[in-house]
Design a protein around this motif. Structure first.
Motif, PDB file in Angstrom:
ATOM      1  N   ASP A 115      -8.543   3.890  24.750  1.00 14.49           N
ATOM      2  CA  ASP A 115      -8.567   5.347  24.671  1.00 14.49           C
ATOM      3  C   ASP A 115      -8.159   5.852  23.296  1.00 14.49           C
ATOM      4  OD1 ASP A 115      -5.931   4.314  25.250  1.00 14.49           O
ATOM      5  OD2 ASP A 115      -5.287   6.391  25.476  1.00 14.49           O
ATOM      6  N   GLN A 116      -7.880   4.959  22.347  1.00 12.68           N
ATOM      7  CA  GLN A 116      -7.405   5.369  21.032  1.00 12.68           C
ATOM      8  C   GLN A 116      -8.567   5.511  20.055  1.00 12.68           C
ATOM      9  OE1 GLN A 116      -4.594   2.015  20.727  1.00 12.68           O
ATOM     10  NE2 GLN A 116      -3.013   3.558  20.421  1.00 12.68           N
ATOM     11  N   LEU A 117      -8.472   6.547  19.224  1.00 10.67           N
ATOM     12  CA  LEU A 117      -9.517   6.826  18.249  1.00 10.67           C
ATOM     13  C   LEU A 117      -8.882   7.372  16.978  1.00 10.67           C
ATOM     14  CD1 LEU A 117     -12.526   7.175  17.454  1.00 10.67           C
ATOM     15  CD2 LEU A 117     -12.390   9.476  18.455  1.00 10.67           C
ATOM     16  N   LEU A 118      -9.244   6.778  15.812  1.00 14.64           N
ATOM     17  CA  LEU A 118      -8.790   7.261  14.512  1.00 14.64           C
ATOM     18  C   LEU A 118     -10.014   7.538  13.658  1.00 14.64           C
ATOM     19  CD1 LEU A 118      -5.814   6.074  12.417  1.00 14.64           C
ATOM     20  CD2 LEU A 118      -8.025   6.341  11.303  1.00 14.64           C
ATOM     21  N   LEU A 119     -10.076   8.726  13.066  1.00 11.35           N
ATOM     22  CA  LEU A 119     -11.206   9.147  12.243  1.00 11.35           C
ATOM     23  C   LEU A 119     -10.707   9.532  10.849  1.00 11.35           C
ATOM     24  CD1 LEU A 119     -13.031  11.494  14.805  1.00 11.35           C
ATOM     25  CD2 LEU A 119     -13.556   9.092  14.306  1.00 11.35           C
ATOM     26  N   THR A 120     -11.421   9.100   9.821  1.00 16.25           N
ATOM     27  CA  THR A 120     -11.143   9.501   8.443  1.00 16.25           C
ATOM     28  C   THR A 120     -12.371   9.206   7.602  1.00 16.25           C
ATOM     29  OG1 THR A 120      -9.608   9.285   6.585  1.00 16.25           O
ATOM     30  CG2 THR A 120     -10.153   7.278   7.796  1.00 16.25           C
ATOM     31  N   GLU A 121     -12.391   9.690   6.383  1.00 18.55           N
ATOM     32  CA  GLU A 121     -13.502   9.424   5.489  1.00 18.55           C
ATOM     33  C   GLU A 121     -13.237   8.236   4.580  1.00 18.55           C
ATOM     34  OE1 GLU A 121     -16.619  10.795   5.248  1.00 18.55           O
ATOM     35  OE2 GLU A 121     -16.019  11.639   7.188  1.00 18.55           O
ATOM     36  N   ARG A 122     -11.999   7.810   4.481  1.00 15.10           N
ATOM     37  CA  ARG A 122     -11.704   6.668   3.618  1.00 15.10           C
ATOM     38  C   ARG A 122     -10.447   5.967   4.121  1.00 15.10           C
ATOM     39  NH1 ARG A 122     -10.541   6.674  -2.966  1.00 15.10           N
ATOM     40  NH2 ARG A 122      -9.929   4.463  -3.109  1.00 15.10           N
ATOM     41  N   LEU A 123     -10.529   4.644   4.181  1.00 14.36           N
ATOM     42  CA  LEU A 123      -9.380   3.832   4.598  1.00 14.36           C
ATOM     43  C   LEU A 123      -9.392   2.556   3.775  1.00 14.36           C
ATOM     44  CD1 LEU A 123      -8.076   3.202   8.167  1.00 14.36           C
ATOM     45  CD2 LEU A 123      -8.412   1.263   6.625  1.00 14.36           C
ATOM     46  N   ASP A 124      -8.278   2.283   3.067  1.00 14.07           N
ATOM     47  CA  ASP A 124      -8.129   1.068   2.272  1.00 14.07           C
ATOM     48  C   ASP A 124      -7.029   0.212   2.875  1.00 14.07           C
ATOM     49  OD1 ASP A 124     -10.009   2.129   0.597  1.00 14.07           O
ATOM     50  OD2 ASP A 124      -8.560   2.856  -0.882  1.00 14.07           O
ATOM     51  N   TYR A 125      -7.333  -1.091   2.979  1.00 17.16           N
ATOM     52  CA  TYR A 125      -6.331  -2.011   3.508  1.00 17.16           C
ATOM     53  C   TYR A 125      -6.152  -3.169   2.534  1.00 17.16           C
ATOM     54  CZ  TYR A 125      -4.153  -5.701   6.203  1.00 17.16           C
ATOM     55  OH  TYR A 125      -3.319  -6.700   6.611  1.00 17.16           O
ATOM     56  N   ASP A 126      -4.890  -3.331   2.055  1.00 18.32           N
ATOM     57  CA  ASP A 126      -4.540  -4.404   1.136  1.00 18.32           C
ATOM     58  C   ASP A 126      -3.870  -5.511   1.938  1.00 18.32           C
ATOM     59  OD1 ASP A 126      -3.468  -6.125  -0.793  1.00 18.32           O
ATOM     60  OD2 ASP A 126      -3.122  -4.478  -2.205  1.00 18.32           O
ATOM     61  N   ALA A 127      -4.567  -6.647   2.073  1.00 13.78           N
ATOM     62  CA  ALA A 127      -4.049  -7.744   2.894  1.00 13.78           C
ATOM     63  C   ALA A 127      -2.805  -8.365   2.289  1.00 13.78           C
ATOM     64  CB  ALA A 127      -5.133  -8.806   3.088  1.00 13.78           C
ATOM     65  N   ASP A 128      -2.662  -8.369   0.949  1.00 17.98           N
ATOM     66  CA  ASP A 128      -1.496  -8.979   0.311  1.00 17.98           C
ATOM     67  C   ASP A 128      -0.228  -8.141   0.518  1.00 17.98           C
ATOM     68  OD1 ASP A 128      -2.943 -11.147  -0.598  1.00 17.98           O
ATOM     69  OD2 ASP A 128      -3.528 -10.110  -2.454  1.00 17.98           O
ATOM     70  N   SER A 129      -0.316  -6.840   0.298  1.00 20.73           N
ATOM     71  CA  SER A 129       0.862  -5.970   0.423  1.00 20.73           C
ATOM     72  C   SER A 129       1.042  -5.420   1.827  1.00 20.73           C
ATOM     73  CB  SER A 129       0.760  -4.805  -0.571  1.00 20.73           C
ATOM     74  OG  SER A 129      -0.357  -3.975  -0.247  1.00 20.73           O
ATOM     75  N   GLY A 130      -0.024  -5.491   2.643  1.00 24.22           N
ATOM     76  CA  GLY A 130       0.049  -4.920   3.985  1.00 24.22           C
ATOM     77  C   GLY A 130      -0.036  -3.413   3.992  1.00 24.22           C
ATOM     78  N   ARG A 131      -0.547  -2.808   2.924  1.00 27.93           N
ATOM     79  CA  ARG A 131      -0.595  -1.355   2.830  1.00 27.93           C
ATOM     80  C   ARG A 131      -1.918  -0.815   3.352  1.00 27.93           C
ATOM     81  NH1 ARG A 131      -0.883   2.259  -2.697  1.00 27.93           N
ATOM     82  NH2 ARG A 131      -0.727   4.322  -1.691  1.00 27.93           N
TER      83      ARG A 131
END
Length: 777
Positions: free
Chosen positions: A129-145
């Motif tokens: 039932d969860q939904l997240l919407l945005t136009e841009r999402l960056d994920y850094d695997a090294d820093s976890g950001r």
């Protein structure tokens, strides 16, 4: 998280190497197959590990924001049927278990560069039932950001959240959101936060607001300059908190703390406001003290302008084997009486073992007029005495045993010394109800040894023993229950007070036969109708009891249950003689799907074969009647909205009604409610009770009640007022007049309550209006 946690959605056929994935409308020709597919949307299934680390942070922000803004007690259900069920922040819906569900991510563009995943264009994260919407999402695997530099929106079945920008670090569980707005599903609350910072389990919100009203200009709003929530300790604090209603500040606090969950927290509770003609303005402001996990106390200063300042205290405790409560109300130097006024009550229970426990109940007031002056209704102002009791109780599979001591404080001036209840110290009681082997017979025993004491009248000890054998012959179509017993009662009197014998006694056999049949049939409507005839024969020979004292015995109020009782007296001082047969008939109509009783009819009467010679007082003549009053009781659930009940006791000899009652209750889908009760007891009571509540317009409702004594042409209680409910807030104003003593003096009171839905209420909550009194004539 590494690259292996990214798994292709089986719905997408993309054999291109992961290191060269670039999906867009103008995809580079890394291979012919990729070029031919020309994928325009990326759709991947991420591992549950990623989601478990990401969403707890989001959930903490959402839950923390709501909990921090909702600082109040649970509010009552609003009067308008269209309004959502109001709850406080600490009654949020349970979060479902989503740990086993996959997380789906879709975006117009998806790039991976140096272990940084960039999703752009219509980014959507979904799980259950969860939904997240945005136009841009960056994920850094090294820093976890995780970074969302553009506006984002999140929602599930319980919450919704939007923010201008968002950053979250999975490594240290920290993050920040700007220009956040949140809401609770079902219209339970919404608000804003200019800045949200998260560090581990601590949430810091700046410029916070909360309301349950809709729109940009809510009727009421709770605001705070800063709120800090610590989920690990379950504590929160707020600075610069303001509560506004219609733009007018109602409350302000430069700093206060509050709980975030069911862990208790010391602090002020909502005030109570009222007014009465004989007490003046009445204001109470309770303070709650969380002493320890198993102890707490509430202190309630109460300003009564015509009398002074009263302090109410309640202390509660709980251990593995005990629980208890102490209440003390004290008013020093009452301005009206120039004397100290007080009330105290102590309740304590100790569970010594699974079979044994002890209890203590102690209640006292300073004077006879205490409840007349401070009681809240007829239930308190009409009390004649206060009972205090200590008891040790044991129970086994077939037996119970108790040792009791009790005493009474008489607070009704109309009760004379010879009418006061006796104190009983000590009292021993033993009861047995056990089967005899594998037979259809049971052995039962009621026994009691008690000493009665009082300043006036006869005193002494009484021993009562009543053993009996009862058969249980039952089958699907009926039952037969024979009973044979012998009752013996003996006395040892200390102060005779006119009695000639200091050790009188009485012994008599008691024989009865109870039998009944069950018939049923199916009606055309599908309902099930029963027909249940019953016969009960009772024989008790006459035994002269004029020389026996009357310590605690009175004649039972005649009703349907008395048709099948072995004694018409309560207490052991009198055992009625009897040679009588009860004829009764019951019929019920049941809903076969739910078992709900739609209709019931009970009729019955006793036929006397001899006169009833045993009376409470020797001066009373025997009852010379061939039959008792005829009893009839009807309950009818006409529809889901209308129910009725009727009862009558008809005296055949006098051709008149001894007792009668009638009741109707109605509530429709438009929220119209009304109820009517009529009670009659010949030469004693004739009352009518009318209660109504109905809407005037979309948000307005009128409520009223009239309890009228037809026998004395006097108003017992009258109440009228209105309620305004806009779903996010409600205002109730009631005027009430009721009798405060037996001398006919009345009290006029005003009840005012402002309820902010989902936050709490300010004022004095009126009593439940449409609940019928628990009085049966």
């Amino acid at each position: 998280m590494d690259e292996q946690s990214l798994v292709h959605n089986p719905r997408i056929e993309n054999p291109c190497p992961r290191s060269a994935i670039s999906v867009s409308n103008s995809i580079a020709p890394f291979c012919d197959l990729c070029h031919r597919n020309a994928l325009s949307t990326a759709s991947l299934s991420m591992s549950a590990g990623f989601f478990k680390r990401l969403l707890p942070g989001l959930a903490l922000v959402i839950g923390g924001t709501v909990s921090g803004a909702l600082i109040g007690q649970p509010a009552a259900t609003g009067a308008t049927a269209q309004c959502p069920d109001p709850r406080s922040a600490f009654e949020l819906p349970d979060t479902p278990d989503r740990g086993h569900l996959p997380l789906w991510v879709t975006a117009d563009y998806w790039d991976i560069e140096q272990r940084v995943s960039r999703f752009r264009g219509s980014v959507k994260l979904e799980r259950g039932d969860q939904l997240l919407l945005t136009e841009r999402l960056d994920y850094d695997a090294d820093s976890g950001r995780i970074s969302m530099p553009q506006p984002m929106q999140y929602r599930d079945q319980n919450f919704s959240l939007s923010a201008g920008t968002a950053d979250y670090n999975l490594a240290d569980e920290s993050g920040q959101f700007s220009a956040a707005r949140y809401g609770i599903s079902g219209g339970l609350g919404n608000g804003k936060a200019e800045q949200v910072q998260l560090q581990n389990a601590v949430l810091d919100l700046g410029g916070v607001s909360y309301t349950t009203c809709e729109g940009d200009n809510p009727d009421w709003q709770l605001e705070a300059d800063r709120i800090v929530l610590d989920q690990s300790t379950g504590r929160g604090s707020a600075r610069g908190a303001k509560l506004k209603f219609k733009g007018v500040p109602l409350l302000y606090s430069p700093w206060f703390s509050f709980p975030l969950d069911d862990r208790r927290k010391s602090g002020l509770l909502y005030p109570s406001i009222g007014s009465a003609n004989d007490n003046g303005f009445d204001l109470s402001i309770p303070y709650y003290w969380n002493i320890a996990p198993q102890q707490d106390a509430t202190f309630t200063p109460r300003l009564i302008t015509d009398r002074g300042v009263m302090l109410g205290t309640q202390y509660r405790w709980l251990t593995g084997k005990t629980r208890g409560q102490v209440e003390v109300d004290f008013l020093p130097d009452d301005d009206e009486l120039n004397d100290n006024r007080y009330r105290y009550q102590v309740d304590h229970i100790v569970r010594w073992s699974p079979q044994w426990q002890s209890s203590l109940h102690l209640e006292r007031v300073s004077d006879n007029a205490y409840f007349e002056d401070f009681g809240q209704g007829l239930a308190q102002t009409s009390r004649q005495y206060l009972r205090s009791q200590a008891q040790l109780l044991g129970r086994g599979r077939y037996w119970t045993f108790d040792v009791t001591a009790d005493d009474f404080q008489v607070i009704d001036q109309a009760v004379g010394p010879l009418q006061e209840p006796y104190s009983r110290f000590p009292r021993f009681g033993y009861r047995l109800d056990a089967p005899i082997g594998r037979s259809l017979w049971d052995v039962r025993l009621d026994s009691e040894l008690v000493y009665f004491d009082r300043t006036e009248g006869v005193t002494g000890a009484r021993f009562d023993l009543y053993p009996r054998l009862i058969g249980n012959y039952e089958w699907a179509a009926g039952f037969v229950r024979p009973s044979v017993g012998y009752r013996s009662t003996r006395y040892s009197l200390d102060r005779l007070a006119g009695f000639s014998d200091d050790s009188p006694s009485r012994s008599t056999p008691i024989v009865s036969l109870d039998s009944g049949l069950f018939f049923d049939r199916s009606l055309k409507s599908g309902a099930l109708q029963t027909l249940e005839p019953r016969l009960y024969y009772l024989y008790v020979p006459f035994e002269n009891q004029d020389d026996l004292p009357d310590f605690d015995t009175s004649e039972l109020t005649f009703g349907f249950s008395q048709l099948f009782h072995h004694n018409r007296f309560a207490g052991a001082d009198r055992q009625a003689d009897a040679n009588q047969l009860t004829l009764a008939l019951s019929s019920r109509i049941l809903d076969p799907s739910s078992g709900r009783e739609q209709f019931s009819l009970n009729v019955g009467q006793i036929v006397f074969f001899t006169d009833q010679r045993v009376q409470l007082n020797s001066s009373q003549p025997p009852t010379d009647r061939d039959r008792s009053a005829f009893l009839a009781e009807i309950n009818y659930q006409a529809t889901s909205q209308l129910s009725t009940r009727f009862g009558i006791q008809w005296d055949w000899d006098e051709s008149q009604i001894d007792v009668g009652y009638a009741g109707l209750a109605y509530r429709n889908r438009k929220n119209w409610e009304w109820a009517f009760d009529y009670r009659f007891r010949r030469d004693r009571v004739e009352q009518a009770d009318i209660r109504a509540s109905f809407p005037l317009r979309s948000n307005w409702r009128l409520i009223g009640r009239l309890n009228f004594d037809l026998e004395n042409s006097d108003v017992q209680e009258a109440l009228a007022g209105f309620e305004y409910n806009s779903c996010c807030w409600a205002l109730r104003l009631l005027g009430r007049r009721y009798l405060k003593n037996r001398q006919g003096e009345s009290r006029n009171a005003i009840y005012l309550e402002l309820e902010l839905t989902g936050l709490g209420s300010i004022g004095r909550r009126p009593f439940p209006l449409l609940q019928p009194d628990r009085y049966q004539p």
